[in-house]
Design a protein around this motif. Structure first.
Motif, PDB file in Angstrom:
ATOM      1  N   GLN A  92      -0.859   6.442   6.061  1.00 17.47           N
ATOM      2  CA  GLN A  92      -1.424   6.119   4.974  1.00 17.47           C
ATOM      3  C   GLN A  92      -2.924   6.642   4.692  1.00 17.47           C
ATOM      4  O   GLN A  92      -3.854   6.756   4.439  1.00 17.47           O
ATOM      5  CB  GLN A  92      -1.485   4.123   5.078  1.00 17.47           C
ATOM      6  N   ARG A 123       0.937  -1.116  -0.147  1.00 10.14           N
ATOM      7  CA  ARG A 123       0.428   0.177   0.348  1.00 10.14           C
ATOM      8  C   ARG A 123       1.091   1.090  -0.033  1.00 10.14           C
ATOM      9  O   ARG A 123       0.724   2.401  -0.950  1.00 10.14           O
ATOM     10  CB  ARG A 123      -0.967   0.366   0.896  1.00 10.14           C
ATOM     11  N   ILE A 124       2.180   0.955   0.513  1.00  6.05           N
ATOM     12  CA  ILE A 124       2.670   2.878   0.744  1.00  6.05           C
ATOM     13  C   ILE A 124       3.439   2.663  -0.161  1.00  6.05           C
ATOM     14  O   ILE A 124       3.852   3.810  -0.759  1.00  6.05           O
ATOM     15  CB  ILE A 124       3.781   1.753   2.221  1.00  6.05           C
TER      16      ILE A 124
END
Length: 71
Positions: A47, A13-14
């Motif tokens: 996030q 995701r990062i």
């Protein structure tokens, strides 16, 4: 992103968020400037929302100022 950042889902995701941030700013990026992004544990907490993008914007701004100062 190393394993210290989080599990595979978090790391991916990062990485996707950083790639998207770069794609959105590609047109304004100086051609002769490289930026290396190393994800840290705190990146997982950023996030939510657009916090990661904001942090990257600030980092790019600081790097640009430093670059102008060194020239």
């Amino acid at each position: 992103a190393s394993r210290h950042v989080g599990n595979a889902v978090t790391r991916n995701r990062i990485k996707r968020a950083v790639r998207q941030w770069f794609r959105e700013r590609r047109s304004t990026w100086p051609e002769d400037m490289d930026l290396l992004v190393i994800a840290r544990r705190k990146a997982a907490a950023l996030q939510g929302g657009n916090l990661l993008g904001t942090a990257l914007d600030k980092t790019l701004e600081r790097a640009s100022k430093q670059r102008r100062k060194d020239q």
